[in-house]
Design a protein around this motif. Structure first.
Motif, PDB file in Angstrom:
ATOM      1  N   ALA A  21       0.907  -1.218  -0.227  1.00 48.86           N
ATOM      2  CA  ALA A  21      -0.096  -0.069   0.062  1.00 48.86           C
ATOM      3  C   ALA A  21       0.935   1.139   0.035  1.00 48.86           C
ATOM      4  CB  ALA A  21      -0.865  -0.227   1.146  1.00 48.86           C
ATOM      5  N   GLY A  22       2.178   1.139  -0.049  1.00 45.89           N
ATOM      6  CA  GLY A  22       3.140   2.380  -0.429  1.00 45.89           C
ATOM      7  C   GLY A  22       2.484   3.362  -1.388  1.00 45.89           C
ATOM      8  N   PRO A  23       1.882   2.736  -2.570  1.00 46.87           N
ATOM      9  CA  PRO A  23       1.646   3.745  -3.617  1.00 46.87           C
ATOM     10  C   PRO A  23       0.407   4.625  -3.268  1.00 46.87           C
ATOM     11  CG  PRO A  23       2.448   1.717  -4.839  1.00 46.87           C
ATOM     12  CD  PRO A  23       2.462   1.617  -3.224  1.00 46.87           C
ATOM     13  N   VAL A  24      -0.392   3.969  -2.470  1.00 51.73           N
ATOM     14  CA  VAL A  24      -1.668   4.699  -1.943  1.00 51.73           C
ATOM     15  C   VAL A  24      -1.476   5.887  -1.247  1.00 51.73           C
ATOM     16  CG1 VAL A  24      -3.682   4.347  -0.412  1.00 51.73           C
ATOM     17  CG2 VAL A  24      -3.171   2.456  -2.134  1.00 51.73           C
ATOM     18  N   GLY A  25      -0.109   6.055  -0.667  1.00 54.14           N
ATOM     19  CA  GLY A  25       0.079   7.158   0.142  1.00 54.14           C
ATOM     20  C   GLY A  25       0.718   8.266  -0.874  1.00 54.14           C
ATOM     21  N   GLU A  33      -9.155   8.513  -6.078  1.00 56.80           N
ATOM     22  CA  GLU A  33      -8.597   7.777  -6.671  1.00 56.80           C
ATOM     23  C   GLU A  33      -8.067   6.509  -5.795  1.00 56.80           C
ATOM     24  OE1 GLU A  33      -6.566  10.162 -10.617  1.00 56.80           O
ATOM     25  OE2 GLU A  33      -5.577  10.001  -8.423  1.00 56.80           O
ATOM     26  N   ALA A  34      -7.435   6.990  -4.563  1.00 59.01           N
ATOM     27  CA  ALA A  34      -6.873   5.990  -3.579  1.00 59.01           C
ATOM     28  C   ALA A  34      -8.114   5.197  -3.070  1.00 59.01           C
ATOM     29  CB  ALA A  34      -6.326   6.886  -2.588  1.00 59.01           C
ATOM     30  N   GLU A  35      -9.387   5.728  -2.758  1.00 61.04           N
ATOM     31  CA  GLU A  35     -10.346   5.059  -2.196  1.00 61.04           C
ATOM     32  C   GLU A  35     -10.821   3.972  -3.292  1.00 61.04           C
ATOM     33  OE1 GLU A  35     -15.082   5.524  -0.720  1.00 61.04           O
ATOM     34  OE2 GLU A  35     -13.715   7.378  -0.941  1.00 61.04           O
ATOM     35  N   ALA A  36     -11.072   4.288  -4.468  1.00 58.91           N
ATOM     36  CA  ALA A  36     -11.420   3.413  -5.744  1.00 58.91           C
ATOM     37  C   ALA A  36     -10.327   2.231  -5.645  1.00 58.91           C
ATOM     38  CB  ALA A  36     -11.533   4.192  -6.879  1.00 58.91           C
ATOM     39  N   LEU A  37      -8.872   2.594  -5.692  1.00 58.04           N
ATOM     40  CA  LEU A  37      -7.975   1.522  -5.766  1.00 58.04           C
ATOM     41  C   LEU A  37      -7.877   0.696  -4.759  1.00 58.04           C
ATOM     42  CD1 LEU A  37      -5.396   0.480  -7.200  1.00 58.04           C
ATOM     43  CD2 LEU A  37      -4.131   2.127  -5.719  1.00 58.04           C
ATOM     44  N   LEU A  38      -8.168   1.167  -3.335  1.00 57.06           N
ATOM     45  CA  LEU A  38      -8.337   0.076  -1.911  1.00 57.06           C
ATOM     46  C   LEU A  38      -9.503  -0.855  -2.447  1.00 57.06           C
ATOM     47  CD1 LEU A  38      -6.954   2.754   0.336  1.00 57.06           C
ATOM     48  CD2 LEU A  38      -5.926   0.612  -0.104  1.00 57.06           C
ATOM     49  N   LYS A  39     -10.521  -0.223  -2.522  1.00 56.23           N
ATOM     50  CA  LYS A  39     -11.811  -0.870  -2.752  1.00 56.23           C
ATOM     51  C   LYS A  39     -11.749  -2.038  -3.901  1.00 56.23           C
ATOM     52  CE  LYS A  39     -15.047   2.333  -0.614  1.00 56.23           C
ATOM     53  NZ  LYS A  39     -16.033   3.326  -0.798  1.00 56.23           N
ATOM     54  N   GLY A  40     -11.058  -1.395  -4.898  1.00 59.61           N
ATOM     55  CA  GLY A  40     -10.839  -2.345  -6.113  1.00 59.61           C
ATOM     56  C   GLY A  40      -9.987  -3.776  -5.603  1.00 59.61           C
ATOM     57  N   PRO A  53       4.132   3.367   8.326  1.00 62.74           N
ATOM     58  CA  PRO A  53       4.047   4.917   8.636  1.00 62.74           C
ATOM     59  C   PRO A  53       4.766   5.749   7.804  1.00 62.74           C
ATOM     60  CG  PRO A  53       5.305   3.859  10.298  1.00 62.74           C
ATOM     61  CD  PRO A  53       4.735   2.757   9.643  1.00 62.74           C
ATOM     62  N   SER A  54       5.804   5.216   6.977  1.00 64.13           N
ATOM     63  CA  SER A  54       6.912   6.002   6.051  1.00 64.13           C
ATOM     64  C   SER A  54       6.276   6.066   4.843  1.00 64.13           C
ATOM     65  CB  SER A  54       8.040   5.282   5.970  1.00 64.13           C
ATOM     66  OG  SER A  54       7.958   4.009   5.662  1.00 64.13           O
ATOM     67  N   TYR A  55       4.884   5.505   4.583  1.00 65.50           N
ATOM     68  CA  TYR A  55       4.259   5.454   3.119  1.00 65.50           C
ATOM     69  C   TYR A  55       3.511   6.747   2.778  1.00 65.50           C
ATOM     70  CZ  TYR A  55       5.905   0.554   2.661  1.00 65.50           C
ATOM     71  OH  TYR A  55       6.609  -0.703   2.654  1.00 65.50           O
ATOM     72  N   GLY A  56       3.700   7.867   3.304  1.00 68.22           N
ATOM     73  CA  GLY A  56       2.851   9.019   3.187  1.00 68.22           C
ATOM     74  C   GLY A  56       1.730   8.918   3.741  1.00 68.22           C
ATOM     75  N   GLN A  57       0.333   9.175   2.873  1.00 67.93           N
ATOM     76  CA  GLN A  57      -1.039   9.127   3.747  1.00 67.93           C
ATOM     77  C   GLN A  57      -1.574   7.712   3.559  1.00 67.93           C
ATOM     78  OE1 GLN A  57      -3.082  11.771   4.763  1.00 67.93           O
ATOM     79  NE2 GLN A  57      -0.988  12.522   5.194  1.00 67.93           N
ATOM     80  N   SER A  58      -0.547   6.495   3.310  1.00 67.97           N
ATOM     81  CA  SER A  58      -1.158   5.060   3.110  1.00 67.97           C
ATOM     82  C   SER A  58      -2.105   4.739   4.276  1.00 67.97           C
ATOM     83  CB  SER A  58      -0.052   4.478   2.847  1.00 67.97           C
ATOM     84  OG  SER A  58      -0.514   3.028   2.707  1.00 67.97           O
ATOM     85  N   GLU A  59      -1.607   4.784   5.418  1.00 70.94           N
ATOM     86  CA  GLU A  59      -2.454   4.414   6.738  1.00 70.94           C
ATOM     87  C   GLU A  59      -3.714   5.024   6.752  1.00 70.94           C
ATOM     88  OE1 GLU A  59       0.862   2.294   9.796  1.00 70.94           O
ATOM     89  OE2 GLU A  59       0.385   4.575   9.820  1.00 70.94           O
ATOM     90  N   GLU A  60      -3.564   6.362   6.728  1.00 67.81           N
ATOM     91  CA  GLU A  60      -4.750   7.317   6.833  1.00 67.81           C
ATOM     92  C   GLU A  60      -5.867   7.176   5.733  1.00 67.81           C
ATOM     93  OE1 GLU A  60      -1.495   9.991   8.774  1.00 67.81           O
ATOM     94  OE2 GLU A  60      -1.654   8.648   7.111  1.00 67.81           O
ATOM     95  N   ARG A  61      -5.664   6.729   4.757  1.00 71.61           N
ATOM     96  CA  ARG A  61      -6.397   6.646   3.319  1.00 71.61           C
ATOM     97  C   ARG A  61      -6.851   5.287   3.519  1.00 71.61           C
ATOM     98  NH1 ARG A  61      -3.129   9.595  -1.807  1.00 71.61           N
ATOM     99  NH2 ARG A  61      -4.133  11.536  -1.583  1.00 71.61           N
ATOM    100  N   ILE A  62      -6.105   4.100   4.091  1.00 74.17           N
ATOM    101  CA  ILE A  62      -6.881   2.733   4.227  1.00 74.17           C
ATOM    102  C   ILE A  62      -7.916   3.256   5.230  1.00 74.17           C
ATOM    103  CG2 ILE A  62      -6.332   0.525   5.463  1.00 74.17           C
ATOM    104  CD1 ILE A  62      -3.473   0.811   4.009  1.00 74.17           C
ATOM    105  N   GLY A  63      -7.648   3.835   6.250  1.00 77.59           N
ATOM    106  CA  GLY A  63      -8.538   4.009   7.422  1.00 77.59           C
ATOM    107  C   GLY A  63      -9.699   4.390   6.990  1.00 77.59           C
TER     108      GLY A  63
END
Length: 294
Positions: A21-25, A33-40, A53-63
């Motif tokens: 999930a690095g790219p999601v951040g 786009e991040a939401e659509a990708l994660l649901k996909g 935690p070093s993957y930008g906004q990855s964790e927040e966006r998953i949450g």
């Protein structure tokens, strides 16, 4: 139908293809786009999401994106660094880092928490491993895990402290197949393969500037493999995913078409045995201290 495998003796079942999930951040990806990708990702049958935690906004966006679907996926992240005002790789950093991850990911528990590629001297530091184990005892973490290579990986596998490990397994990085994976199987420790595509060095006509990609580019050229007309990404993914002892291999992408292509590739099953043996022999013949890449 996506294959699911037991992650060692952890009780978790993970899809053979996991999502890095690095790219999601990335800030280049919009929230929608991040939401659509994660649901996909989940809709494609992938249930292992690996963040840090070093993957930008990855964790927040998953949450944010996957609220209400927590039961649909196995959540993996990292810890040990990046807690404001707290020294990295200390007990308080581990404890507070897990609390921050729980908040960012909007969950009551984390399925897998890895120490992120720290050296042996950190693993032996008083209170560090204990802090992660305490989080497991509290129910905030289901599986204590280690991500890394070589001597620290050996320490982790022998320590009895970890239920799962993450390590580089690919066509250009096969060393762990001879010692770490058999040891993990013997001890009931799950294995998640990172870098299964070997950083895709075939994309570069000339030696790339990034050191990790360049290392694999050098190895690819030294090994001189004939793919037999098979696409490189399919060959490398099918090789890594069906290495004995690997539960899941994680691939990151921002494009659903890449994700779907990987799913289709794995539906073809393992590579022919003769091809696997050629790949194994090419590595052995050219291995001049080719250690795993962190």
């Amino acid at each position: 139908m996506m294959i699911r495998r037991p992650l060692g003796n952890t009780g978790l079942q993970v899809s053979v293809l996991g999502f890095g999930a690095g790219p999601v951040g990335s800030p280049e990806l919009s929230e929608s786009e991040a939401e659509a990708l994660l649901k996909g990702v989940l809709d494609a049958g992938i249930n292992l999401l690996d963040s840090a935690p070093s993957y930008g906004q990855s964790e927040e966006r998953i949450g944010r994106a996957l609220q209400g679907r927590r039961q649909d996926f196995v959540l993996s992240t990292k810890c040990g660094y990046g807690v404001p005002g707290v020294e990295d790789w200390t007990g308080p950093c581990i404890t507070q880092g897990i609390e921050l991850a729980l908040r960012r990911l909007r969950t009551d528990f984390l399925d897998i928490v890895h120490f992120h590629s720290c050296p042996v001297e950190v693993l032996e530091r008083p209170g560090v491993v204990d802090a992660l184990r305490h989080a497991v005892q509290q129910g905030k973490v289901r599986v204590a895990a280690y991500s890394g290579e070589s001597a620290p990986l050996s320490w982790a596998l022998h320590s009895g402290a970890f239920g799962s490990v993450q390590t580089s397994v690919n066509v250009f990085d096969q060393k762990v197949m001879d010692w770490a994976l058999p040891l993990a199987r013997e001890k009931g420790i799950g294995v998640i393969a990172k870098r299964p595509l070997g950083n895709a060095p075939w994309r570069h006509a000339e030696r790339p500037s990034s050191p990790d990609v360049a290392t694999y580019w050098d190895r690819m050229r030294a090994m001189g493999l004939d793919t037999g007309g098979m696409d490189w990404s399919e060959l490398t993914l099918r090789f890594a995913a069906f290495v004995p002892g690997v539960a899941s291999c994680i691939v990151g992408t921002t494009r659903m078409e890449n994700l779907q292509r990987n799913v289709y590739a794995l539906e073809k099953g393992p590579l022919p045995e003769a091809m696997v043996e050629r790949i194994r022999n090419a590595f052995r013949q050219h291995d001049h201290g080719w250690e795993g890449l962190i």
